[in-house]
Motif scaffolding. Structure first.
Motif, PDB file in Angstrom:
ATOM      1  N   ARG A 299       0.916  -1.084  -0.061  1.00  0.00           N
ATOM      2  CA  ARG A 299       0.120   0.101   0.003  1.00  0.00           C
ATOM      3  C   ARG A 299       0.889   1.440  -0.027  1.00  0.00           C
ATOM      4  O   ARG A 299       1.997   1.165   0.393  1.00  0.00           O
ATOM      5  CB  ARG A 299      -0.801  -0.027   1.230  1.00  0.00           C
TER       6      ARG A 299
ATOM      7  N   ARG B  72      -4.773  -2.004   3.857  1.00  0.00           N
ATOM      8  CA  ARG B  72      -4.436  -3.166   3.249  1.00  0.00           C
ATOM      9  C   ARG B  72      -5.731  -3.908   2.321  1.00  0.00           C
ATOM     10  O   ARG B  72      -5.253  -4.533   1.201  1.00  0.00           O
ATOM     11  CB  ARG B  72      -4.120  -4.178   4.343  1.00  0.00           C
TER      12      ARG B  72
ATOM     13  N   ASN C  67      -0.687  -8.924   1.336  1.00  0.00           N
ATOM     14  CA  ASN C  67      -1.969  -8.255   1.639  1.00  0.00           C
ATOM     15  C   ASN C  67      -3.151  -8.269   1.003  1.00  0.00           C
ATOM     16  O   ASN C  67      -2.942  -8.104  -0.460  1.00  0.00           O
ATOM     17  CB  ASN C  67      -1.571  -7.114   2.269  1.00  0.00           C
TER      18      ASN C  67
ATOM     19  N   LEU D  70       4.540 -10.249  13.347  1.00  0.00           N
ATOM     20  CA  LEU D  70       4.993  -8.815  13.133  1.00  0.00           C
ATOM     21  C   LEU D  70       4.216  -7.877  14.067  1.00  0.00           C
ATOM     22  O   LEU D  70       4.898  -7.116  14.792  1.00  0.00           O
ATOM     23  CB  LEU D  70       4.705  -8.350  11.643  1.00  0.00           C
ATOM     24  N   ASP D  71       2.947  -8.213  14.072  1.00  0.00           N
ATOM     25  CA  ASP D  71       2.251  -7.127  15.113  1.00  0.00           C
ATOM     26  C   ASP D  71       2.559  -7.331  16.478  1.00  0.00           C
ATOM     27  O   ASP D  71       2.666  -6.290  17.257  1.00  0.00           O
ATOM     28  CB  ASP D  71       0.621  -7.579  14.959  1.00  0.00           C
TER      29      ASP D  71
ATOM     30  N   ARG E 251       5.700  -5.413  16.997  1.00  0.00           N
ATOM     31  CA  ARG E 251       5.656  -3.856  17.138  1.00  0.00           C
ATOM     32  C   ARG E 251       4.956  -3.647  18.644  1.00  0.00           C
ATOM     33  O   ARG E 251       5.206  -2.787  19.080  1.00  0.00           O
ATOM     34  CB  ARG E 251       4.688  -3.687  15.925  1.00  0.00           C
TER      35      ARG E 251
ATOM     36  N   HIS F   1      -5.294  -8.961  10.596  1.00  0.00           N
ATOM     37  CA  HIS F   1      -3.898  -8.193  10.405  1.00  0.00           C
ATOM     38  C   HIS F   1      -4.415  -6.910   9.590  1.00  0.00           C
ATOM     39  O   HIS F   1      -4.099  -6.782   8.295  1.00  0.00           O
ATOM     40  CB  HIS F   1      -3.028  -8.894   9.541  1.00  0.00           C
TER      41      HIS F   1
ATOM     42  N   GLY G 201       1.579  -0.410  11.080  1.00  0.00           N
ATOM     43  CA  GLY G 201       2.058  -0.695   9.529  1.00  0.00           C
ATOM     44  C   GLY G 201       1.713   0.701   8.745  1.00  0.00           C
ATOM     45  O   GLY G 201       2.350   1.153   7.889  1.00  0.00           O
ATOM     46  N   ALA G 202       0.596   1.265   9.132  1.00  0.00           N
ATOM     47  CA  ALA G 202       0.264   2.469   8.588  1.00  0.00           C
ATOM     48  C   ALA G 202       0.955   3.735   8.499  1.00  0.00           C
ATOM     49  O   ALA G 202       1.400   4.520   7.998  1.00  0.00           O
ATOM     50  CB  ALA G 202      -1.393   2.671   8.768  1.00  0.00           C
TER      51      ALA G 202
ATOM     52  N   THR H 204       4.218   3.318   6.676  1.00  0.00           N
ATOM     53  CA  THR H 204       3.808   3.617   5.465  1.00  0.00           C
ATOM     54  C   THR H 204       3.675   5.196   5.063  1.00  0.00           C
ATOM     55  O   THR H 204       4.347   5.650   3.941  1.00  0.00           O
ATOM     56  CB  THR H 204       2.280   2.887   4.952  1.00  0.00           C
TER      57      THR H 204
ATOM     58  N   SER I 295       4.893   0.445   2.154  1.00  0.00           N
ATOM     59  CA  SER I 295       4.989  -0.275   3.414  1.00  0.00           C
ATOM     60  C   SER I 295       6.368  -0.793   4.085  1.00  0.00           C
ATOM     61  O   SER I 295       7.226  -0.826   3.285  1.00  0.00           O
ATOM     62  CB  SER I 295       3.865  -1.194   3.497  1.00  0.00           C
ATOM     63  N   ALA I 296       6.321  -1.148   5.308  1.00  0.00           N
ATOM     64  CA  ALA I 296       7.705  -1.402   5.730  1.00  0.00           C
ATOM     65  C   ALA I 296       8.153  -2.844   5.446  1.00  0.00           C
ATOM     66  O   ALA I 296       7.552  -3.773   4.733  1.00  0.00           O
ATOM     67  CB  ALA I 296       7.517  -1.506   7.426  1.00  0.00           C
TER      68      ALA I 296
ATOM     69  N   PRO J  42       8.902  -6.681   8.820  1.00  0.00           N
ATOM     70  CA  PRO J  42       8.138  -7.963   8.032  1.00  0.00           C
ATOM     71  C   PRO J  42       9.048  -8.917   7.677  1.00  0.00           C
ATOM     72  O   PRO J  42       8.995 -10.265   7.848  1.00  0.00           O
ATOM     73  CB  PRO J  42       7.484  -7.176   6.919  1.00  0.00           C
TER      74      PRO J  42
HETATM   75  O1  LIG Z   1       1.182  -1.919   6.387  1.00  0.00           O
HETATM   76  C1  LIG Z   1       1.156  -2.494   5.561  1.00  0.00           C
HETATM   77  O2  LIG Z   1       0.372  -2.347   4.405  1.00  0.00           O
HETATM   78  C2  LIG Z   1       2.226  -3.785   5.387  1.00  0.00           C
HETATM   79  C3  LIG Z   1       1.794  -4.508   6.662  1.00  0.00           C
HETATM   80  O3  LIG Z   1       1.093  -5.376   6.565  1.00  0.00           O
HETATM   81  C4  LIG Z   1       2.665  -4.257   7.794  1.00  0.00           C
HETATM   82  O4  LIG Z   1       3.653  -3.736   7.728  1.00  0.00           O
HETATM   83  O5  LIG Z   1       2.255  -4.374   8.824  1.00  0.00           O
END
Ligand SMILES: O=C([O-])CC(=O)C(=O)O
Ligand SMILES: NC(=O)C1=CN([C@@H]2O[C@H](COP(=O)(O)OP(=O)(O)OC[C@H]3O[C@@H](n4cnc5c(N)ncnc54)[C@H](O)[C@@H]3O)[C@@H](O)[C@H]2O)C=CC1
Length: 311
Positions: free
Chosen positions: A82, A88, A120, A147-148, A151, A175, A214-215, A218, A224-225, A229
């Motif tokens: 994105r 996503r 995604n 990943l989440d 974070r 996610h 993630g946003a 971005t 995106s990251a 990831p």
């Molecule tokens: O944010 C995104 O679009 C990519 C992703 O899934 C993330 O980094 O968690």
């Protein structure tokens, strides 16, 4: 052990880099449709071998799936990421077609592989891969919760002003920016509940920052990251290939677990040589159960968009 990564872009190449640097697999194949791109990424990574000291063989392939034959694990990172301001979910139109054709191709050459879905919207892409391939649920794993959760632990560690590796915690659910469920009640600082150290308003902010993690990246990066990831995928692949049986939140087909059916969503799983070896019930309280059910409604809504792809 052989790992194929389809999509040699930011996430795929980072994943290959971490897998080789940490010696998780003996062979990594990077495949992409862009002419020469995967070969270039593979060569660049291989030129680190003597300076960082690894022995993994990384090769690149422009859409030639014969090179992926006999892979133990296949990671799907192909598709578009994105841009700032997008969700996503907006990626589904393009990514569904890519993920479906890629999963058909990889299985033709690696019929026994465990597939890790990253593209995604990941929960929906995991569900699509499961339905399109007909593979048993243990062999289709959606990566998002690892990943989440990393974070979540980062934001908790920042609020605590203590090292992230002293923090434990998990994010389950979808996610997505609004569907993630950081399990604040169960998070701990070296075994003590984080609520012993942080006020509720701080914990609420940690959860909110995690959900849009993630946003936020971005917005900062323009796409995106990829570092976290890619490393999260490598962490998951390590647990599979080395049969570590780590408990990692992953998107998996639910058949009654957590009160849901016929949906792929993030729940704590034991990850070993057979892929998803068990789903762990962490005894959600009523508030967490309500959040999970709301998250499932949103993911299910998104899955409805797959009808034309699966027809
Ligand atoms: O944010 C995104 O679009 C990519 C992703 O899934 C993330 O980094 O968690
Ligand atoms: N599940 C998760 O936690 C995360 C998921 N993502 C997702 O991963 C995907 C990849 O992200 P990035 O690596 O940043 O994107 P990127 O644009 O850097 O790389 C994607 C690569 O896929 C390739 N590709 C496209 N169609 C293909 C096909 N049919 N076969 C082989 N390769 C193909 C492109 O040529 C490109 O090199 C995105 O959908 C992104 O949203 C990204 C970060 C975390």
């Amino acid at each position: 052990m052989k790992v194929t990564i389809v999509g040699a872009g930011n996430v795929g190449a980072t994943c290959a880099d971490v897998i080789s640097y940490r010696g998780i697999a003996s062979e990594v194949v990077l495949l992409d449709i862009k002419e020469g791109f995967a070969e270039g990424k593979a060569m660049d990574i291989m030129q680190c071998a003597t300076t960082t000291g690894f022995n993994t063989r990384v090769i690149g392939s422009t859409n030639d799936y014969t090179k992926t034959a006999g892979s133990d694990v296949v990671v799907i990172t192909s598709g578009i990421p994105r841009k700032p301001g997008m969700t996503r979910e907006e990626l589904i139109g393009i990514n569904a077609g890519i993920v479906k054709s890629v999963s058909d191709n990889v299985l033709e050459h690696s019929p026994e592989a465990i597939i890790v879905v990253v593209s995604n919207p990941m929960d929906t892409m995991t569900y699509l891969t499961l339905k399109a391939t007909g593979l048993p649920k243990n062999r289709i794993i959606g990566m998002g919760g690892a990943l989440d959760s990393s974070r979540f632990k980062y934001f908790l560690s920042t609020a605590l002003d203590r090292p992230a590796n002293d923090v434990q915690g998990m994010v389950i659910g979808g996610h997505g920016d609004t569907t993630m469920i950081p399990l604040t009640r169960l998070a701990s600082y070296n075994g003590s509940p984080v609520s012993n150290f942080l006020a509720q308003d701080v914990l609420d902010k940690v959860a909110a920052d995690t959900m849009v993690g993630g946003a936020t990246l971005t917005g900062l990066l323009g796409t995106s990251a990829w570092y976290a990831p890619g490393a999260s995928v490598a962490y998951l692949v390590d647990s599979i290939l080395n049969d570590q049986k780590k408990m990692i939140p992953c998107s998996v087909l639910l058949e009654g677990e957590y009160g849901q059916e016929d949906i792929c969503m993030g729940v704590p799983c034991l990850i070993g040589k057979n892929g998803i070896e068990a789903i762990v019930d962490v005894n959600l309280d009523d508030k967490e159960k309500a959040l999970f059910s709301k998250s499932a409604d949103a993911v299910r809504n998104m899955n409805d968009a797959l009808k034309s792809v699966l027809a």
